[in-house]
Design a protein around this motif. Structure first.
Motif, PDB file in Angstrom:
ATOM      1  N   HIS A   8       0.842  -1.192   0.000  1.00 33.02           N
ATOM      2  CA  HIS A   8       0.000   0.000   0.000  1.00 33.02           C
ATOM      3  C   HIS A   8       0.872   1.235   0.000  1.00 33.02           C
ATOM      4  O   HIS A   8       2.015   1.234   0.427  1.00 33.02           O
ATOM      5  CB  HIS A   8      -0.974  -0.013   1.169  1.00 33.02           C
ATOM      6  CG  HIS A   8      -0.353  -0.297   2.502  1.00 33.02           C
ATOM      7  ND1 HIS A   8       0.067   0.693   3.350  1.00 33.02           N
ATOM      8  CD2 HIS A   8      -0.073  -1.458   3.126  1.00 33.02           C
ATOM      9  CE1 HIS A   8       0.568   0.160   4.442  1.00 33.02           C
ATOM     10  NE2 HIS A   8       0.506  -1.139   4.343  1.00 33.02           N
ATOM     11  N   ARG A 306      -5.179  -3.221   5.868  1.00 36.30           N
ATOM     12  CA  ARG A 306      -6.560  -3.591   6.158  1.00 36.30           C
ATOM     13  C   ARG A 306      -7.117  -2.737   7.297  1.00 36.30           C
ATOM     14  O   ARG A 306      -6.409  -2.419   8.247  1.00 36.30           O
ATOM     15  CB  ARG A 306      -6.653  -5.073   6.518  1.00 36.30           C
ATOM     16  CG  ARG A 306      -6.417  -6.002   5.332  1.00 36.30           C
ATOM     17  CD  ARG A 306      -6.412  -7.461   5.776  1.00 36.30           C
ATOM     18  NE  ARG A 306      -6.395  -8.372   4.620  1.00 36.30           N
ATOM     19  CZ  ARG A 306      -6.364  -9.701   4.712  1.00 36.30           C
ATOM     20  NH1 ARG A 306      -6.344 -10.270   5.917  1.00 36.30           N
ATOM     21  NH2 ARG A 306      -6.349 -10.442   3.622  1.00 36.30           N
ATOM     22  N   TYR A 324      -9.736  -0.786   3.026  1.00 33.74           N
ATOM     23  CA  TYR A 324      -8.291  -0.586   3.059  1.00 33.74           C
ATOM     24  C   TYR A 324      -8.027   0.894   3.294  1.00 33.74           C
ATOM     25  O   TYR A 324      -8.731   1.757   2.754  1.00 33.74           O
ATOM     26  CB  TYR A 324      -7.649  -1.040   1.749  1.00 33.74           C
ATOM     27  CG  TYR A 324      -7.667  -2.535   1.539  1.00 33.74           C
ATOM     28  CD1 TYR A 324      -6.676  -3.344   2.100  1.00 33.74           C
ATOM     29  CD2 TYR A 324      -8.670  -3.143   0.789  1.00 33.74           C
ATOM     30  CE1 TYR A 324      -6.696  -4.719   1.911  1.00 33.74           C
ATOM     31  CE2 TYR A 324      -8.694  -4.512   0.601  1.00 33.74           C
ATOM     32  CZ  TYR A 324      -7.707  -5.288   1.167  1.00 33.74           C
ATOM     33  OH  TYR A 324      -7.724  -6.656   0.988  1.00 33.74           O
TER      34      TYR A 324
END
Length: 338
Positions: A8, A306, A324
């Motif tokens: 991410h 998450r 997310y």
């Protein structure tokens, strides 16, 4: 929209949480958040004494989970109770309320009147608890702490009445503890903006700063209030909050998000114009207070990004939704009212 990201973009200043409660995004689901298939994860009658269990706070604890839960009993007294869980979904909640004691003499600091809508925040060496505390029958921000979720210690109230939705930041900012709150009145407040306050010692609060207020003709036009503990990211403090509109049939509570400046959190960088979750499912629309999505806790796994949000449904049950962090940040940036 992310489905199974392996990395991410935003740096998250939180710990890894490999056992975060989680369900993958359903097929053909395009919204930022999706609801747990187990909702409501805590029914209103989990306890023999409970009329409803909702608007509650959850944190990781010793490889499992613990929390403080709003449990209104069958006399309709508002109480906060301790709960523990192995997986964050199946909960064992004490039938008796938390009995806070003073760290000085072991007695209750104030006679207990009512308590509701708790938040829990780990700071430095303990779990701090904030809640709406009845003081001479007026609502204000109660404060306490625990080291082990067995013994609970009460501190002085943070503010004079009237105030609600006291939410601590998870670390000091510019050397001071920090909190968001919403000054209110003694009833079902038909107004409310978010303010920032700081303290050198968790007792004396000042340096009050306006953060943000309502937006006319929108899902957040009547009042707003901070939800879970803000999440520190490289993009700013991610604040999940509730917003309320007044319909012809009463209040409607929805969930949205904003990004606040890391060093001066009273400065709003981005603010989502659209809600992220609104009351649409039966357990959100039907209950003691219809049409309520009220977020109070967030779990985050820094490795995967998450995000699991615990929220109250219709002031009756406790629910869970997933996303997310990157998806929420991108949504806020691309749909910002600022």
């Amino acid at each position: 929209m992310s489905s199974h990201p392996t990395q991410h973009k935003s740096k998250l200043y939180v710990d890894e949480l490999p056992n975060i409660p989680w369900e993958d995004r359903p097929a053909n689901h395009s919204e930022v958040f999706w609801r747990s298939s187990n909702n409501p994860i805590i029914p209103r009658d989990l306890l023999p004494s409970s009329n409803s269990i909702f608007n509650s706070a959850v944190v990781p604890f010793k490889g499992k989970f613990a929390g403080v839960f709003r449990c209104d009993n069958k006399s309709r007294y508002m109480r906060i109770h301790r709960g523990v869980s192995n997986d964050g979904i199946h909960w064992k909640i004490d039938d008796d309320r938390i009995h806070f004691k003073s760290s000085v003499d072991g007695k209750e600091l104030f006679p207990f009147e009512y308590g509701y809508d708790p938040r829990v925040c780990w700071i430095e060496d303990r779990y701090y608890i904030t809640w709406c505390n009845g003081y001479h029958m007026y609502p204000t921000i109660g404060m306490g702490y625990t080291y082990d979720f067995n013994e609970f210690y009460q501190m002085e109230n943070a503010f004079l009445p009237f105030n609600r939705n006291g939410v601590l930041f998870p670390r000091k900012i510019n050397g001071k503890y920090a909190m968001l709150s919403r000054p209110s009145d003694n009833g079902h407040t038909p107004f409310g903006d978010i303010f920032y306050s700081q303290s050198p010692d968790m007792i004396h609060w000042g340096h009050h700063r306006y953060v943000m207020g309502t937006l006319p003709y929108s899902w957040q036009s009547t009042k707003i209030g901070a939800g879970p503990v803000p999440i520190e990211t490289s993009e700013g403090w991610l604040l999940i909050y509730h917003g309320v509109l007044t319909s012809c049939n009463g209040f409607v509570y929805s969930m949205g998000a904003a990004l606040l400046d890391l060093d001066e959190p009273w400065k709003v960088l981005y603010r989502g114009e659209q809600y992220l979750l609104s009351p649409q499912k039966p357990y959100e629309c039907v209950g003691d207070v219809p049409n309520v999505v009220f977020p109070c806790a967030a779990l985050v796994d820094s490795k995967t990004g998450r995000l699991a949000i615990y929220y109250g449904g219709a002031d009756t049950v406790t629910c869970l939704a997933f996303s997310y962090v990157d998806d929420v940040i991108n949504f806020v940036k691309h749909n910002s009212i600022l």
